[in-house]
Design a protein around this motif. Structure first.
Motif, PDB file in Angstrom:
ATOM      1  N   ARG A   1      46.208  30.004  19.980  1.00 43.16           N
ATOM      2  CA  ARG A   1      47.225  30.395  20.958  1.00 43.16           C
ATOM      3  C   ARG A   1      46.656  31.540  21.800  1.00 43.16           C
ATOM      4  O   ARG A   1      45.895  32.357  21.280  1.00 43.16           O
ATOM      5  CB  ARG A   1      48.499  30.874  20.259  1.00 43.16           C
ATOM      6  CG  ARG A   1      49.187  29.746  19.535  1.00 43.16           C
ATOM      7  CD  ARG A   1      50.438  30.240  18.857  1.00 43.16           C
ATOM      8  NE  ARG A   1      51.235  29.101  18.442  1.00 43.16           N
ATOM      9  CZ  ARG A   1      52.550  29.111  18.380  1.00 43.16           C
ATOM     10  NH1 ARG A   1      53.229  30.197  18.656  1.00 43.16           N
ATOM     11  NH2 ARG A   1      53.195  28.038  18.007  1.00 43.16           N
ATOM     12  N   PRO A   2      47.028  31.590  23.068  1.00 41.96           N
ATOM     13  CA  PRO A   2      46.446  32.627  23.947  1.00 41.96           C
ATOM     14  C   PRO A   2      46.615  34.051  23.407  1.00 41.96           C
ATOM     15  O   PRO A   2      45.711  34.870  23.538  1.00 41.96           O
ATOM     16  CB  PRO A   2      47.228  32.454  25.257  1.00 41.96           C
ATOM     17  CG  PRO A   2      47.774  31.067  25.198  1.00 41.96           C
ATOM     18  CD  PRO A   2      47.961  30.711  23.767  1.00 41.96           C
TER      19      PRO A   2
ATOM     20  N   TRP B   1      41.745  36.112  21.105  1.00 38.99           N
ATOM     21  CA  TRP B   1      40.759  37.212  21.076  1.00 38.99           C
ATOM     22  C   TRP B   1      40.119  37.360  19.685  1.00 38.99           C
ATOM     23  O   TRP B   1      38.946  37.717  19.558  1.00 38.99           O
ATOM     24  CB  TRP B   1      41.424  38.540  21.500  1.00 38.99           C
ATOM     25  CG  TRP B   1      42.590  38.932  20.622  1.00 38.99           C
ATOM     26  CD1 TRP B   1      43.904  38.607  20.821  1.00 38.99           C
ATOM     27  CD2 TRP B   1      42.550  39.679  19.393  1.00 38.99           C
ATOM     28  NE1 TRP B   1      44.681  39.094  19.791  1.00 38.99           N
ATOM     29  CE2 TRP B   1      43.877  39.768  18.909  1.00 38.99           C
ATOM     30  CE3 TRP B   1      41.528  40.283  18.657  1.00 38.99           C
ATOM     31  CZ2 TRP B   1      44.201  40.431  17.720  1.00 38.99           C
ATOM     32  CZ3 TRP B   1      41.863  40.947  17.472  1.00 38.99           C
ATOM     33  CH2 TRP B   1      43.188  41.018  17.022  1.00 38.99           C
ATOM     34  N   ALA B   2      40.886  37.054  18.640  1.00 35.19           N
ATOM     35  CA  ALA B   2      40.367  37.226  17.277  1.00 35.19           C
ATOM     36  C   ALA B   2      39.421  36.096  16.879  1.00 35.19           C
ATOM     37  O   ALA B   2      38.657  36.225  15.920  1.00 35.19           O
ATOM     38  CB  ALA B   2      41.524  37.298  16.281  1.00 35.19           C
TER      39      ALA B   2
END
Ligand SMILES: [Zn+2]
Length: 191
Positions: free
Chosen positions: A113-114, A118-119
Protein backbone atom coordinates in the motif's frame (compact mmCIF):
# COMPACT_ATOMS: atom_id res chain seq x y z
CA UNK A 1 19.22 -11.56 32.51
CA UNK A 2 17.87 -14.90 33.66
CA UNK A 3 19.40 -18.13 32.34
CA UNK A 4 16.48 -18.98 30.00
CA UNK A 5 16.72 -15.54 28.27
CA UNK A 6 20.44 -15.89 27.72
CA UNK A 7 19.94 -19.46 26.44
CA UNK A 8 17.30 -18.11 24.01
CA UNK A 9 19.65 -15.36 22.85
CA UNK A 10 22.49 -17.87 22.35
CA UNK A 11 20.21 -20.19 20.36
CA UNK A 12 19.03 -17.17 18.33
CA UNK A 13 22.66 -16.37 17.46
CA UNK A 14 23.26 -19.98 16.44
CA UNK A 15 20.23 -19.80 14.12
CA UNK A 16 21.59 -16.52 12.70
CA UNK A 17 25.02 -18.05 12.06
CA UNK A 18 23.43 -21.02 10.25
CA UNK A 19 21.37 -18.63 8.11
CA UNK A 20 24.39 -16.46 7.26
CA UNK A 21 26.50 -19.53 6.45
CA UNK A 22 23.87 -20.94 4.09
CA UNK A 23 23.39 -17.49 2.54
CA UNK A 24 27.15 -17.22 1.92
CA UNK A 25 27.31 -20.72 0.49
CA UNK A 26 24.44 -20.08 -1.96
CA UNK A 27 25.82 -16.64 -2.82
CA UNK A 28 29.30 -18.04 -3.66
CA UNK A 29 28.33 -21.25 -5.41
CA UNK A 30 24.95 -20.47 -7.02
CA UNK A 31 24.78 -16.72 -7.55
CA UNK A 32 28.27 -15.38 -8.20
CA UNK A 33 27.32 -14.27 -11.73
CA UNK A 34 24.27 -12.40 -10.44
CA UNK A 35 26.37 -10.69 -7.77
CA UNK A 36 28.98 -9.72 -10.41
CA UNK A 37 26.31 -8.28 -12.66
CA UNK A 38 24.74 -6.37 -9.72
CA UNK A 39 28.15 -4.92 -8.84
CA UNK A 40 28.63 -3.74 -12.44
CA UNK A 41 25.35 -1.80 -12.45
CA UNK A 42 25.31 1.91 -11.63
CA UNK A 43 23.95 1.73 -8.07
CA UNK A 44 25.21 -1.85 -7.60
CA UNK A 45 28.17 -1.41 -5.19
CA UNK A 46 26.24 0.78 -2.74
CA UNK A 47 23.15 -1.41 -3.02
CA UNK A 48 25.20 -4.55 -2.32
CA UNK A 49 26.86 -2.91 0.69
CA UNK A 50 23.39 -2.02 2.03
CA UNK A 51 22.32 -5.63 1.36
CA UNK A 52 25.20 -7.08 3.39
CA UNK A 53 24.61 -4.56 6.20
CA UNK A 54 20.90 -5.47 6.35
CA UNK A 55 21.78 -9.19 6.51
CA UNK A 56 24.07 -8.59 9.48
CA UNK A 57 21.71 -6.27 11.39
CA UNK A 58 18.57 -8.34 10.76
CA UNK A 59 20.11 -11.76 11.36
CA UNK A 60 22.48 -10.93 14.21
CA UNK A 61 20.48 -8.32 16.15
CA UNK A 62 16.73 -8.46 15.51
CA UNK A 63 16.56 -12.22 14.92
CA UNK A 64 18.21 -13.34 18.19
CA UNK A 65 16.30 -10.76 20.28
CA UNK A 66 13.00 -11.96 18.79
CA UNK A 67 14.00 -15.60 19.29
CA UNK A 68 14.85 -14.92 22.95
CA UNK A 69 11.54 -13.07 23.56
CA UNK A 70 9.44 -15.74 21.85
CA UNK A 71 11.27 -18.45 23.83
CA UNK A 72 10.83 -16.58 27.09
CA UNK A 73 7.10 -15.93 26.74
CA UNK A 74 5.53 -18.46 24.38
CA UNK A 75 7.67 -21.51 23.80
CA UNK A 76 6.64 -24.57 25.76
CA UNK A 77 9.39 -25.39 28.25
CA UNK A 78 9.58 -29.12 27.95
CA UNK A 79 11.05 -31.29 30.63
CA UNK A 80 11.41 -35.07 30.36
CA UNK A 81 8.05 -35.65 32.10
CA UNK A 82 6.05 -32.98 30.30
CA UNK A 83 4.62 -35.34 27.72
CA UNK A 84 5.16 -32.95 24.81
CA UNK A 85 5.01 -35.69 22.18
CA UNK A 86 6.64 -35.85 18.78
CA UNK A 87 3.16 -35.60 17.20
CA UNK A 88 2.50 -32.41 19.16
CA UNK A 89 5.88 -30.99 18.06
CA UNK A 90 5.04 -31.84 14.44
CA UNK A 91 1.56 -30.27 14.54
CA UNK A 92 2.78 -27.13 16.32
CA UNK A 93 5.65 -26.77 13.79
CA UNK A 94 3.12 -27.13 10.97
CA UNK A 95 0.82 -24.61 12.67
CA UNK A 96 3.73 -22.21 13.02
CA UNK A 97 4.64 -22.50 9.32
CA UNK A 98 1.01 -21.86 8.31
CA UNK A 99 0.59 -18.94 10.75
CA UNK A 100 3.84 -17.43 9.50
CA UNK A 101 2.76 -17.80 5.85
CA UNK A 102 -0.57 -16.07 6.56
CA UNK A 103 1.10 -13.34 8.64
CA UNK A 104 3.78 -12.72 6.04
CA UNK A 105 1.20 -12.62 3.24
CA UNK A 106 -0.87 -10.03 5.15
CA UNK A 107 2.18 -7.90 6.10
CA UNK A 108 3.52 -8.05 2.53
CA UNK A 109 0.21 -6.91 1.07
CA UNK A 110 0.06 -4.09 3.65
CA UNK A 111 3.55 -2.96 2.63
CA UNK A 112 2.48 -2.71 -1.01
CA UNK A 113 0.00 0.00 0.00
CA UNK A 114 1.32 3.50 -0.75
CA UNK A 115 1.35 4.43 2.96
CA UNK A 116 3.77 1.60 3.82
CA UNK A 117 5.73 1.04 0.63
CA UNK A 118 8.64 3.08 2.04
CA UNK A 119 9.38 0.15 4.38
CA UNK A 120 9.43 -2.40 1.52
CA UNK A 121 11.02 -0.41 -1.31
CA UNK A 122 14.57 -1.49 -0.40
CA UNK A 123 13.77 -5.19 -0.91
CA UNK A 124 12.36 -4.55 -4.40
CA UNK A 125 15.58 -2.75 -5.37
CA UNK A 126 16.90 -6.31 -5.92
CA UNK A 127 14.15 -7.26 -8.40
CA UNK A 128 16.58 -7.16 -11.34
CA UNK A 129 19.44 -8.95 -9.54
CA UNK A 130 17.92 -11.53 -7.23
CA UNK A 131 20.64 -12.93 -4.94
CA UNK A 132 20.32 -15.28 -1.94
CA UNK A 133 21.47 -12.39 0.27
CA UNK A 134 18.51 -10.33 -0.97
CA UNK A 135 16.22 -12.73 0.94
CA UNK A 136 17.06 -10.90 4.17
CA UNK A 137 17.90 -7.55 2.54
CA UNK A 138 14.87 -5.81 3.95
CA UNK A 139 14.45 -2.71 6.09
CA UNK A 140 14.48 -3.14 9.86
CA UNK A 141 10.76 -2.28 9.91
CA UNK A 142 9.99 -4.94 7.29
CA UNK A 143 12.11 -7.54 9.07
CA UNK A 144 10.40 -6.90 12.39
CA UNK A 145 6.87 -6.59 10.97
CA UNK A 146 6.75 -9.16 8.15
CA UNK A 147 9.44 -11.66 9.12
CA UNK A 148 9.58 -11.70 12.95
CA UNK A 149 6.10 -10.69 14.16
CA UNK A 150 4.42 -13.67 12.41
CA UNK A 151 6.84 -15.96 14.29
CA UNK A 152 5.92 -14.38 17.63
CA UNK A 153 2.17 -14.57 16.86
CA UNK A 154 2.66 -18.16 15.66
CA UNK A 155 4.43 -19.06 18.92
CA UNK A 156 1.62 -17.45 20.94
CA UNK A 157 -1.02 -19.37 18.96
CA UNK A 158 0.72 -22.77 18.62
CA UNK A 159 2.83 -22.93 21.83
CA UNK A 160 5.57 -24.97 20.13
CA UNK A 161 8.36 -26.60 22.06
CA UNK A 162 11.88 -25.64 21.01
CA UNK A 163 12.37 -28.47 18.51
CA UNK A 164 9.09 -27.45 16.80
CA UNK A 165 10.16 -23.80 16.72
CA UNK A 166 13.59 -24.67 15.29
CA UNK A 167 12.01 -26.93 12.66
CA UNK A 168 9.59 -24.19 11.56
CA UNK A 169 12.39 -21.57 11.53
CA UNK A 170 14.55 -23.87 9.39
CA UNK A 171 11.74 -24.62 6.91
CA UNK A 172 10.78 -20.94 6.51
CA UNK A 173 14.32 -19.60 6.44
CA UNK A 174 15.70 -22.17 3.97
CA UNK A 175 12.68 -21.68 1.69
CA UNK A 176 13.15 -17.92 1.81
CA UNK A 177 16.78 -18.33 0.72
CA UNK A 178 15.90 -20.85 -2.01
CA UNK A 179 13.23 -18.67 -3.62
CA UNK A 180 15.86 -15.93 -3.81
CA UNK A 181 18.28 -18.27 -5.63
CA UNK A 182 16.92 -18.32 -9.20
CA UNK A 183 19.99 -20.25 -10.45
CA UNK A 184 18.57 -23.37 -8.78
CA UNK A 185 15.51 -23.20 -11.05
CA UNK A 186 17.56 -24.46 -14.00
CA UNK A 187 19.17 -27.37 -12.14
CA UNK A 188 16.63 -30.02 -13.27
CA UNK A 189 17.34 -29.12 -16.91
CA UNK A 190 21.07 -29.58 -16.35
CA UNK A 191 20.76 -33.01 -14.74
ZN1 LIG B 1 6.78 -6.96 -2.45
Amino acid sequence: MDPSSSAGLTRGFQVALCTLTLTGFLELFCASKTVASLLKSKEGPSLYRACLRANLVNNLAIGPITYALATEFFVYKSDPDSGYSLIRSFTSALGLVVTHALGYHYAHSQMHRPQMYWAHKFHHAFAKHVTPSSANAVSVVEYAYAYMLPFVVGCAVCAPDERALLTAVAVISVNNLLIHTPALEVLPQQL
